[in-house]
Structures are given as C-alpha cells and as structure tokens.
Motif scaffolding. Structure first.
Motif, PDB file in Angstrom:
ATOM      1  N   LEU A   2       0.832  -1.200   0.000  1.00  0.00           N
ATOM      2  CA  LEU A   2       0.000   0.000   0.000  1.00  0.00           C
ATOM      3  C   LEU A   2       0.866   1.248   0.000  1.00  0.00           C
ATOM      4  CD1 LEU A   2      -2.580  -0.928   2.795  1.00  0.00           C
ATOM      5  CD2 LEU A   2      -3.030  -0.859   0.346  1.00  0.00           C
ATOM      6  N   ASN A   3       0.352   2.297  -0.621  1.00  0.00           N
ATOM      7  CA  ASN A   3       0.981   3.609  -0.503  1.00  0.00           C
ATOM      8  C   ASN A   3       0.404   4.287   0.732  1.00  0.00           C
ATOM      9  OD1 ASN A   3       2.727   3.773  -2.751  1.00  0.00           O
ATOM     10  ND2 ASN A   3       0.945   3.976  -4.093  1.00  0.00           N
ATOM     11  N   PHE A   4       1.285   4.745   1.605  1.00  0.00           N
ATOM     12  CA  PHE A   4       0.865   5.404   2.836  1.00  0.00           C
ATOM     13  C   PHE A   4       1.230   6.879   2.774  1.00  0.00           C
ATOM     14  CE2 PHE A   4       0.939   1.072   4.252  1.00  0.00           C
ATOM     15  CZ  PHE A   4      -0.015   1.006   5.265  1.00  0.00           C
ATOM     16  N   THR A   5       0.347   7.701   3.313  1.00  0.00           N
ATOM     17  CA  THR A   5       0.643   9.109   3.547  1.00  0.00           C
ATOM     18  C   THR A   5       0.928   9.236   5.037  1.00  0.00           C
ATOM     19  OG1 THR A   5      -0.829   9.797   1.774  1.00  0.00           O
ATOM     20  CG2 THR A   5      -0.221  11.471   3.405  1.00  0.00           C
ATOM     21  N   PHE A   6       2.120   9.718   5.377  1.00  0.00           N
ATOM     22  CA  PHE A   6       2.484   9.809   6.785  1.00  0.00           C
ATOM     23  C   PHE A   6       2.664  11.258   7.210  1.00  0.00           C
ATOM     24  CE2 PHE A   6       6.550   9.700   4.626  1.00  0.00           C
ATOM     25  CZ  PHE A   6       7.305  10.647   5.309  1.00  0.00           C
ATOM     26  N   THR A   7       2.468  11.471   8.496  1.00  0.00           N
ATOM     27  CA  THR A   7       2.685  12.773   9.116  1.00  0.00           C
ATOM     28  C   THR A   7       3.528  12.566  10.353  1.00  0.00           C
ATOM     29  OG1 THR A   7       0.524  13.523   8.348  1.00  0.00           O
ATOM     30  CG2 THR A   7       1.562  14.803  10.106  1.00  0.00           C
ATOM     31  N   ASN A   8       4.625  13.299  10.459  1.00  0.00           N
ATOM     32  CA  ASN A   8       5.521  13.219  11.612  1.00  0.00           C
ATOM     33  C   ASN A   8       5.326  14.440  12.500  1.00  0.00           C
ATOM     34  OD1 ASN A   8       6.622  10.906  10.553  1.00  0.00           O
ATOM     35  ND2 ASN A   8       8.482  11.860   9.838  1.00  0.00           N
ATOM     36  N   ASP A   9       5.029  14.183  13.768  1.00  0.00           N
ATOM     37  CA  ASP A   9       4.945  15.242  14.770  1.00  0.00           C
ATOM     38  C   ASP A   9       6.011  14.978  15.813  1.00  0.00           C
ATOM     39  OD1 ASP A   9       2.663  16.642  13.730  1.00  0.00           O
ATOM     40  OD2 ASP A   9       1.434  14.973  14.432  1.00  0.00           O
ATOM     41  N   CYS A  10       6.702  16.017  16.253  1.00  0.00           N
ATOM     42  CA  CYS A  10       7.786  15.868  17.223  1.00  0.00           C
ATOM     43  C   CYS A  10       7.553  16.748  18.436  1.00  0.00           C
ATOM     44  CB  CYS A  10       9.124  16.230  16.580  1.00  0.00           C
ATOM     45  SG  CYS A  10       9.571  15.168  15.194  1.00  0.00           S
ATOM     46  N   CYS A  11       8.205  16.366  19.514  1.00  0.00           N
ATOM     47  CA  CYS A  11       8.173  17.150  20.746  1.00  0.00           C
ATOM     48  C   CYS A  11       9.524  16.986  21.432  1.00  0.00           C
ATOM     49  CB  CYS A  11       7.013  16.725  21.637  1.00  0.00           C
ATOM     50  SG  CYS A  11       6.945  14.954  21.988  1.00  0.00           S
ATOM     51  N   ASN A  12       9.813  17.839  22.424  1.00  0.00           N
ATOM     52  CA  ASN A  12      11.165  17.852  22.967  1.00  0.00           C
ATOM     53  C   ASN A  12      11.231  17.798  24.495  1.00  0.00           C
ATOM     54  OD1 ASN A  12      10.226  20.368  23.554  1.00  0.00           O
ATOM     55  ND2 ASN A  12      11.852  21.489  22.518  1.00  0.00           N
ATOM     56  N   THR A  13      10.239  17.159  25.123  1.00  0.00           N
ATOM     57  CA  THR A  13      10.309  16.951  26.570  1.00  0.00           C
ATOM     58  C   THR A  13      10.212  15.458  26.854  1.00  0.00           C
ATOM     59  OG1 THR A  13       7.920  17.258  26.799  1.00  0.00           O
ATOM     60  CG2 THR A  13       9.316  19.207  27.141  1.00  0.00           C
ATOM     61  N   HIS A  14      10.672  15.045  28.034  1.00  0.00           N
ATOM     62  CA  HIS A  14      10.715  13.621  28.360  1.00  0.00           C
ATOM     63  C   HIS A  14       9.360  12.946  28.179  1.00  0.00           C
ATOM     64  CE1 HIS A  14      14.792  13.606  29.674  1.00  0.00           C
ATOM     65  NE2 HIS A  14      14.577  14.547  30.567  1.00  0.00           N
ATOM     66  N   LEU A  15       9.352  11.853  27.408  1.00  0.00           N
ATOM     67  CA  LEU A  15       8.192  10.989  27.196  1.00  0.00           C
ATOM     68  C   LEU A  15       6.975  11.750  26.685  1.00  0.00           C
ATOM     69  CD1 LEU A  15       8.601   8.804  30.400  1.00  0.00           C
ATOM     70  CD2 LEU A  15       9.505   8.363  28.113  1.00  0.00           C
ATOM     71  N   CYS A  16       7.210  12.806  25.922  1.00  0.00           N
ATOM     72  CA  CYS A  16       6.115  13.638  25.417  1.00  0.00           C
ATOM     73  C   CYS A  16       5.341  12.981  24.280  1.00  0.00           C
ATOM     74  CB  CYS A  16       6.645  14.999  24.976  1.00  0.00           C
ATOM     75  SG  CYS A  16       7.895  14.912  23.668  1.00  0.00           S
ATOM     76  N   ASN A  17       5.863  11.908  23.701  1.00  0.00           N
ATOM     77  CA  ASN A  17       5.180  11.256  22.589  1.00  0.00           C
ATOM     78  C   ASN A  17       4.357  10.051  23.046  1.00  0.00           C
ATOM     79  OD1 ASN A  17       7.393   9.612  23.174  1.00  0.00           O
ATOM     80  ND2 ASN A  17       7.721   9.049  21.037  1.00  0.00           N
ATOM     81  N   GLY A  18       3.996  10.014  24.317  1.00  0.00           N
ATOM     82  CA  GLY A  18       3.208   8.910  24.851  1.00  0.00           C
ATOM     83  C   GLY A  18       1.779   9.308  25.104  1.00  0.00           C
ATOM     84  N   ALA A  19       1.040   8.371  25.684  1.00  0.00           N
ATOM     85  CA  ALA A  19      -0.355   8.614  26.041  1.00  0.00           C
ATOM     86  C   ALA A  19      -0.412   9.541  27.253  1.00  0.00           C
ATOM     87  CB  ALA A  19      -1.052   7.293  26.357  1.00  0.00           C
ATOM     88  N   ALA A  20      -1.566  10.145  27.463  1.00  0.00           N
ATOM     89  CA  ALA A  20      -1.727  11.075  28.578  1.00  0.00           C
ATOM     90  C   ALA A  20      -1.713  10.362  29.918  1.00  0.00           C
ATOM     91  CB  ALA A  20      -3.021  11.857  28.413  1.00  0.00           C
ATOM     92  N   THR A  21      -2.155   9.106  29.941  1.00  0.00           N
ATOM     93  CA  THR A  21      -2.189   8.376  31.205  1.00  0.00           C
ATOM     94  C   THR A  21      -1.334   7.133  31.096  1.00  0.00           C
ATOM     95  OG1 THR A  21      -4.115   7.111  30.506  1.00  0.00           O
ATOM     96  CG2 THR A  21      -4.522   9.136  31.737  1.00  0.00           C
ATOM     97  N   LEU A  22      -0.802   6.719  32.209  1.00  0.00           N
ATOM     98  CA  LEU A  22      -0.004   5.501  32.260  1.00  0.00           C
ATOM     99  C   LEU A  22      -0.873   4.339  32.722  1.00  0.00           C
ATOM    100  CD1 LEU A  22       3.163   7.042  33.894  1.00  0.00           C
ATOM    101  CD2 LEU A  22       2.913   6.309  31.527  1.00  0.00           C
ATOM    102  N   ALA A  23      -0.436   3.133  32.432  1.00  0.00           N
ATOM    103  CA  ALA A  23      -1.227   1.953  32.752  1.00  0.00           C
ATOM    104  C   ALA A  23      -1.436   1.781  34.251  1.00  0.00           C
ATOM    105  CB  ALA A  23      -0.564   0.714  32.160  1.00  0.00           C
ATOM    106  N   SER A  24      -0.447   2.078  35.053  1.00  0.00           N
ATOM    107  CA  SER A  24      -0.570   1.910  36.494  1.00  0.00           C
ATOM    108  C   SER A  24       0.501   2.738  37.187  1.00  0.00           C
ATOM    109  CB  SER A  24      -0.399   0.435  36.859  1.00  0.00           C
ATOM    110  OG  SER A  24       0.962   0.069  36.725  1.00  0.00           O
ATOM    111  N   PRO A  25       0.362   2.925  38.504  1.00  0.00           N
ATOM    112  CA  PRO A  25       1.414   3.638  39.225  1.00  0.00           C
ATOM    113  C   PRO A  25       2.746   2.905  39.154  1.00  0.00           C
ATOM    114  CG  PRO A  25      -0.564   3.410  40.581  1.00  0.00           C
ATOM    115  CD  PRO A  25      -0.779   2.613  39.335  1.00  0.00           C
TER     116      PRO A  25
END
Length: 127
Positions: free
Chosen positions: A86-109
C-alpha cells in the motif's frame, strides 16, 4: 583558590544537555492504544516522534502509528511511503520533553515508578 578550582572542573565535566527520553513502539500498530511503549534514551540532538500513516486501496484502509526518536529534520513533515503493498501518507509530529510522545495516562502507578527508575539508571550510567 584551589577550593574553587575543583568545583569548577566538575561543572566543566557535566554533560552539556541531559539526555531526552522518548517512547518507542515495539512494532507499528493499527491503534494508538496497541502500541507497547518502552522508554528509550535518544541519541544527542534527536527529538521524540509520533507518526501516523494512512494507507488505502479501494475500501480497505489501514492506519499505522509509530513512536521513536528522530532527527529534527524529519519533524513536521508529511510524505509518502510504500509498505505492505500500500501507498501510505504519513505525518511526523515531534516534541522535545521527556516521554512527550506517549499517552496522557499511564497503565498503572507501577509503570510510572518503573519508568522513573529506568530514567534515573540511564542518567547514572551516563555519568
């Protein structure tokens, strides 16, 4: 004078910038929730990446999500890539703080504790 020289030498030996930690997915996934995220220490000069690629052939549509470290020149771009027939169209977004490319919540404490310990260990090893 010598009591000021020793602390000054120690300051000169400190790294110029603390390493950046980002999430990386084991494999690109078809759901942002399926990404098994692992924190990694990025090479110097790299940022955290969140990439989304959409591929379509007729009524068949696939969306892939990817997280990793990346060079700044690959940030904020949209492009085309061919994979899985398949031909894919991709978009790259970047950030520059620790673990900023993750989900807003973590699975557990415990996950947050483990990530913190891994980051401290990596910084300690870098010294």
């Amino acid at each position: 004078m010598s009591r000021f020289l020793c602390p000054l030498m120690v300051l000169c030996l400190l790294p110029a910038a603390a390493p950046l930690f980002c999430y990386t997915c084991v494999f690109p996934t078809i759901s942002p929730l399926d990404c098994i995220k692992f924190p990694i220490k990025c090479p110097p000069g790299q940022l955290c990446l969140s990439s989304r690629a959409v591929g379509q052939r007729g009524d068949f549509r696939v969306v892939l999500y990817e997280k990793s470290c990346v060079l700044p020149l690959l940030c904020g771009i949209t492009g085309q890539k061919y994979t899985m027939g398949l031909n894919f169209t991709f978009t790259n977004d970047c950030c520059n703080t620790h673990l900023c490319n993750g989900a807003a919540t973590l699975a557990s404490p415990w996950t947050a504790t483990l990530i913190t310990l891994l980051m401290l260990l990596a910084v300690h090893v870098a010294w």
